[in-house]
Design an enzyme around this catalytic site. Structure first.
Site, PDB file in Angstrom:
ATOM      1  N   LYS A 151       0.868  -1.179   0.000  1.00 20.56           N
ATOM      2  CA  LYS A 151       0.000   0.000   0.000  1.00 20.56           C
ATOM      3  C   LYS A 151       0.899   1.222   0.000  1.00 20.56           C
ATOM      4  O   LYS A 151       1.957   1.177   0.595  1.00 20.56           O
ATOM      5  CB  LYS A 151      -0.920   0.000   1.225  1.00 20.56           C
ATOM      6  CG  LYS A 151      -1.839  -1.222   1.333  1.00 20.56           C
ATOM      7  CD  LYS A 151      -3.007  -1.169   0.384  1.00 20.56           C
ATOM      8  CE  LYS A 151      -3.777  -2.497   0.418  1.00 20.56           C
ATOM      9  NZ  LYS A 151      -5.019  -2.502  -0.354  1.00 20.56           N
ATOM     10  N   LYS A 177       1.426  -9.815  -3.257  1.00 23.06           N
ATOM     11  CA  LYS A 177       0.278  -9.768  -4.164  1.00 23.06           C
ATOM     12  C   LYS A 177       0.118  -8.365  -4.723  1.00 23.06           C
ATOM     13  O   LYS A 177       0.231  -7.386  -3.981  1.00 23.06           O
ATOM     14  CB  LYS A 177      -0.994 -10.173  -3.409  1.00 23.06           C
ATOM     15  CG  LYS A 177      -2.274 -10.072  -4.224  1.00 23.06           C
ATOM     16  CD  LYS A 177      -3.480 -10.393  -3.340  1.00 23.06           C
ATOM     17  CE  LYS A 177      -4.767  -9.792  -3.831  1.00 23.06           C
ATOM     18  NZ  LYS A 177      -4.756  -8.395  -4.224  1.00 23.06           N
ATOM     19  N   ASP A 179      -2.101  -5.249  -6.120  1.00 24.22           N
ATOM     20  CA  ASP A 179      -3.465  -4.804  -5.877  1.00 24.22           C
ATOM     21  C   ASP A 179      -4.242  -4.867  -7.184  1.00 24.22           C
ATOM     22  O   ASP A 179      -3.662  -4.938  -8.270  1.00 24.22           O
ATOM     23  CB  ASP A 179      -3.489  -3.411  -5.249  1.00 24.22           C
ATOM     24  CG  ASP A 179      -4.477  -3.373  -4.093  1.00 24.22           C
ATOM     25  OD1 ASP A 179      -5.568  -3.946  -4.245  1.00 24.22           O
ATOM     26  OD2 ASP A 179      -4.160  -2.785  -3.055  1.00 24.22           O
ATOM     27  N   GLU A 180      -5.583  -4.849  -7.077  1.00 25.32           N
ATOM     28  CA  GLU A 180      -6.397  -5.120  -8.266  1.00 25.32           C
ATOM     29  C   GLU A 180      -6.285  -4.037  -9.324  1.00 25.32           C
ATOM     30  O   GLU A 180      -6.466  -4.319 -10.510  1.00 25.32           O
ATOM     31  CB  GLU A 180      -7.865  -5.323  -7.860  1.00 25.32           C
ATOM     32  CG  GLU A 180      -8.577  -4.121  -7.250  1.00 25.32           C
ATOM     33  CD  GLU A 180      -8.253  -3.924  -5.776  1.00 25.32           C
ATOM     34  OE1 GLU A 180      -7.534  -4.770  -5.207  1.00 25.32           O
ATOM     35  OE2 GLU A 180      -8.703  -2.922  -5.212  1.00 25.32           O
ATOM     36  N   HIS A 269      -8.838 -12.619  -7.706  1.00 23.93           N
ATOM     37  CA  HIS A 269      -9.421 -11.487  -6.985  1.00 23.93           C
ATOM     38  C   HIS A 269     -10.827 -11.310  -7.542  1.00 23.93           C
ATOM     39  O   HIS A 269     -11.139 -11.808  -8.623  1.00 23.93           O
ATOM     40  CB  HIS A 269      -8.547 -10.248  -7.212  1.00 23.93           C
ATOM     41  CG  HIS A 269      -8.850  -9.113  -6.288  1.00 23.93           C
ATOM     42  ND1 HIS A 269      -9.799  -8.157  -6.575  1.00 23.93           N
ATOM     43  CD2 HIS A 269      -8.326  -8.781  -5.093  1.00 23.93           C
ATOM     44  CE1 HIS A 269      -9.836  -7.277  -5.583  1.00 23.93           C
ATOM     45  NE2 HIS A 269      -8.964  -7.634  -4.656  1.00 23.93           N
ATOM     46  N   LYS A 310     -12.875  -5.037   6.925  1.00 28.26           N
ATOM     47  CA  LYS A 310     -13.457  -3.779   6.458  1.00 28.26           C
ATOM     48  C   LYS A 310     -14.596  -3.919   5.467  1.00 28.26           C
ATOM     49  O   LYS A 310     -15.261  -2.943   5.141  1.00 28.26           O
ATOM     50  CB  LYS A 310     -12.362  -2.909   5.831  1.00 28.26           C
ATOM     51  CG  LYS A 310     -11.854  -3.406   4.465  1.00 28.26           C
ATOM     52  CD  LYS A 310     -10.759  -2.494   3.892  1.00 28.26           C
ATOM     53  CE  LYS A 310     -10.310  -3.003   2.520  1.00 28.26           C
ATOM     54  NZ  LYS A 310      -9.188  -2.265   1.974  1.00 28.26           N
TER      55      LYS A 310
HETATM   56  C1  CAP Z   1      -7.167  -5.722   0.863  1.00 25.19           C
HETATM   57  C2  CAP Z   1      -7.423  -5.467  -0.592  1.00 25.19           C
HETATM   58  C3  CAP Z   1      -8.405  -6.371  -1.339  1.00 25.19           C
HETATM   59  C4  CAP Z   1      -9.724  -6.635  -0.687  1.00 25.19           C
HETATM   60  C5  CAP Z   1     -10.787  -7.119  -1.631  1.00 25.19           C
HETATM   61  C6  CAP Z   1      -7.872  -4.028  -0.701  1.00 25.19           C
HETATM   62  O1  CAP Z   1      -6.325  -4.765   1.430  1.00 25.19           O
HETATM   63  O2  CAP Z   1      -6.229  -5.574  -1.302  1.00 25.19           O
HETATM   64  O3  CAP Z   1      -8.602  -5.797  -2.600  1.00 25.19           O
HETATM   65  O4  CAP Z   1      -9.489  -7.586   0.314  1.00 25.19           O
HETATM   66  O5  CAP Z   1     -11.897  -7.607  -0.958  1.00 25.19           O
HETATM   67  O6  CAP Z   1      -7.355  -3.305  -1.534  1.00 25.19           O
HETATM   68  O7  CAP Z   1      -8.771  -3.651   0.021  1.00 25.19           O
HETATM   69  P1  CAP Z   1      -6.211  -4.570   3.013  1.00 25.19           P
HETATM   70  P2  CAP Z   1     -12.280  -9.155  -0.898  1.00 25.19           P
HETATM   71  O8  CAP Z   1      -5.586  -5.836   3.558  1.00 25.19           O
HETATM   72  O9  CAP Z   1      -5.335  -3.374   3.184  1.00 25.19           O
HETATM   73  O10 CAP Z   1      -7.594  -4.360   3.523  1.00 25.19           O
HETATM   74  O11 CAP Z   1     -11.092  -9.919  -0.421  1.00 25.19           O
HETATM   75  O12 CAP Z   1     -13.415  -9.204   0.065  1.00 25.19           O
HETATM   76  O13 CAP Z   1     -12.669  -9.543  -2.273  1.00 25.19           O
HETATM   77 MG    MG Z   2      -7.000  -4.772  -3.184  1.00 29.30          MG
END
Ligand code: CAP
Ligand code: MG
Length: 412
Positions: A151, A177, A179-180, A269, A310
Site C-alpha cells: 500500500k 500480491k 493490488d487489483e 481477486h 473492512k
Molecule cells: C485488501 C485489498 C483487497 C480486498 C478485496 C484491498 O487490502 O487488497 O482488494 O481484500 O476484498 O485493496 O482492500 P487490506 P475481498 O488488507 O489493506 O484491507 O477480499 O473481500 O474480495
Molecule cells: Mg485490493
C-alpha cells in the site's frame, strides 16, 4: 400445433433428474402477479420460453426448465443439461442469470445457489492445483499461506514495490500480491515489476530458506493477459493473479487453459462481485460466483473474512465449505481471506475458517508503526501462535512485533 405457455414451466410434482442443473432463486413477484405466475416466468425466460404463447409444431427439442418447488419466496428450477453447451460458462450464465434479472414480472430476483450435475461439471477444467498449492509450492502443511499487498495500492515505483515485497517476504509472508488496480501503468510497468520483484523474491528466499512467490496481476484484454502469463512462467514464478469478475468468465477460462500449459496457479481477486451479490434480495450470490470460479478453474479465490475486517461479507464459512467439498473429483479451491485484516484478528479468523486458507493482510502489515518487515513478522507470529494454540497476549510477551501490532489495533 402445440402451444408453449407459461403454465408449461411450472410442475410442482416434477422430480429433477440426476443430469438436471437445479438453481435456487429468491423472488419477489411484481404487484398483481402471483408467486406461481412469477415462478413459471423465471423458468420460461431462462430456458426456452418467451412472453408470448407459441404456436409451433413439435419438431423442436424440449429445452424447457421446470419450476418444481415454491417455498415462501424461494423457488427451485430444474434445467435440462442439454440446454447448456459443454464448458461454456458465459452461455450458462446467459440462461440462469440472464434476462430474468431484469424481468418486470419480478420486483427482485436473486440467484442464491446451484446444484451442479456431473453432466455439466465434467465439461469444465476446474482448478489445476487448488489447496494443493500449500504443500506443492510452499511445503506448508499446518498453517495458512500468507500474502500481502503493498500500500498505497497504486503509485509506488517499481523499485519501491519490489523493496516492499522484499521486506514483507523477509518479515515472514509467503506471497507478495499486486493490488487489483495495479496492472501495467507507467509509474510501475508490468514487465519491470515482474523482473524486479522476482529478483527480490530470490534474495528473500536465499536469506530465509523458505519458498516465496508472487501473485502478479495479469488482468487485461485476453490476448494481452495470455502474453503476460507466458512472461510470468518464463521468469520462473508460480502464480498469476486475475480479477475474475471484471475480466469475465470467458477470459478466465482461456487463461486457465494457458496456465495448464505453463504450470501456473491462478489467484482470483473478485473486484465488482458486490455489484452482483451485495443486495440481499437481488442479483447473484457470492456462493454462485464462487461455484462459477471453481468450474472455470481458479486455484485461490477471495471469499471474505467471516464478518471481520473492512468489507461486507456473505457467508464466508459456507462458501469456503463449498469450495472444499467433493464435486465429482474436481480439485478444490483455496479460499483467501482479505480486507481490513490485521494480526489481532487472526485467531478469530482462523477459528472461523481453519488453516486450509490463504490470508492476505495489506494495511495491517504496512501500517505497522515499525514498518513492513515488522508488520509481516507480527502477522506471521499471530498465525504461528494461533496454530500452536497459544493466546495472543502470551505469545506477544516475547514477540515484540506482535506486541506492537496488538497495541496499535487490538484484537477486534
Ligand atoms: C485488501 C485489498 C483487497 C480486498 C478485496 C484491498 O487490502 O487488497 O482488494 O481484500 O476484498 O485493496 O482492500 P487490506 P475481498 O488488507 O489493506 O484491507 O477480499 O473481500 O474480495
Ligand atoms: Mg485490493
Amino acid at each position: 400445433m402445440s402451444g408453449i405457455t407459461y403454465e408449461d414451466f411450472l410442475d410442482l410434482s416434477y422430480t429433477p433428474t440426476e443430469t438436471d442443473l437445479v438453481c435456487t432463486f429468491r423472488i419477489a413477484p411484481a404487484d398483481g402477479m402471483s408467486m406461481e405466475a412469477a415462478a413459471s416466468r423465471v423458468a420460461s425466460e431462462s430456458s426456452n420460453g418467451t412472453w408470448a404463447a407459441l404456436h409451433i409444431d413439435d419438431t423442436f427439442t424440449d429445452m424447457g426448465a421446470t419450476t418444481f418447488a415454491i417455498d415462501g419466496d424461494t423457488i427451485k428450477v430444474a434445467y435440462p443439461a442439454g440446454l447448456f453447451e459443454a464448458g461454456n460458462m458465459p452461455q450458462v450464465l446467459s440462461c440462469i442469470a440472464g434476462n430474468i434479472m431484469g424481468m418486470k414480472a419480478v420486483d427482485t430476483i436473486r440467484l442464491e445457489d446451484c446444484e451442479w450435475p456431473e453432466a455439466i461439471v465434467s465439461g469444465y477444467r476446474g482448478p489445476q492445483f487448488g489447496s494443493g498449492v500449500r504443500s506443492e509450492i510452499f511445503g506448508v502443511e499446518d498453517r495458512p499461506i500468507l500474502a500481502t499487498v503493498p500500500k498505497p495500492k497504486v503509485g509506488l515505483s517499481t523499485a519501491k514495490h519490489a523493496e516492499v515485497g522484499y521486506e514483507a517476504w523477509v518479515g515472514g509472508v509467503d506471497l507478495l500480491k499486486d493490488d487489483e488496480n495495479l496492472t501495467d501503468q507507467p509509474f510501475n510497468p508490468f514487465s519491470d515489476r515482474l523482473t524486479e520483484s522476482l529478483a527480490m523474491r530470490d534474495k528473500a528466499q536465499d536469506e530465509t530458506g523458505e519458498v516465496k512467490s508472487y501473485l502478479v496481476n495479469v488482468t487485461a484484454e485476453t490476448n494481452e493477459m495470455l502474453e503476460r502469463a507466458d512472461e510470468v512462467a518464463s521468469q520462473g514464478n508460480e502464480y498469476v493473479m486475475v480479477d475474475v469478475v471484471t475480466c469475465g468468465w470467458a477470459a478466465v477460462q482461456t487463461l486457465r487453459e494457458r496456465c495448464e500449459e505453463l504450470g501456473l496457479a491462478i489467484h482470483a481477486h473478485r473486484a465488482m462481485h458486490a455489484a452482483f451479490d451485495r443486495l440481499p434480495d437481488h442479483g447473484v450470490s457470492m456462493r454462485v460466483l464462487a461455484q462459477v470460479s471453481r468450474l472455470c478453474g481458479v486455484d485461490q479465490l477471495h471469499t471474505g473474512t467471516a464478518g471481520l475486517g473492512k468489507l461486507a461479507n456473505e457467508d464466508t464459512v459456507g462458501i469456503n465449505e463449498w469450495l472444499r467439498s467433493d464435486l465429482y473429483g474436481m480439485t478444490d479451491v483455496l479460499p483467501t481471506a482479505s480486507g481490513g485484516l490485521h494480526p489481532g484478528l487472526v485467531p478469530a479468523l482462523m477459528d472461523a475458517t481453519g488453516t486450509n486458507m490463504c490470508i492476505q493482510v495489506g494495511g495491517g502489515i504496512h501500517g505497522h508503526p515499525e514498518g513492513t518487515r515488522a508488520g509481516a513478522a507480527a502477522f506471521r507470529q499471530a498465525v504461528d501462535a494461533t496454530v500452536a494454540g497459544v493466546p495472543m497476549d502470551e505469545y506477544a510477551a516475547d514477540h515484540a512485533e506482535l506486541a506492537t501490532a496488538l497495541e496499535k489495533w487490538g484484537t477486534e
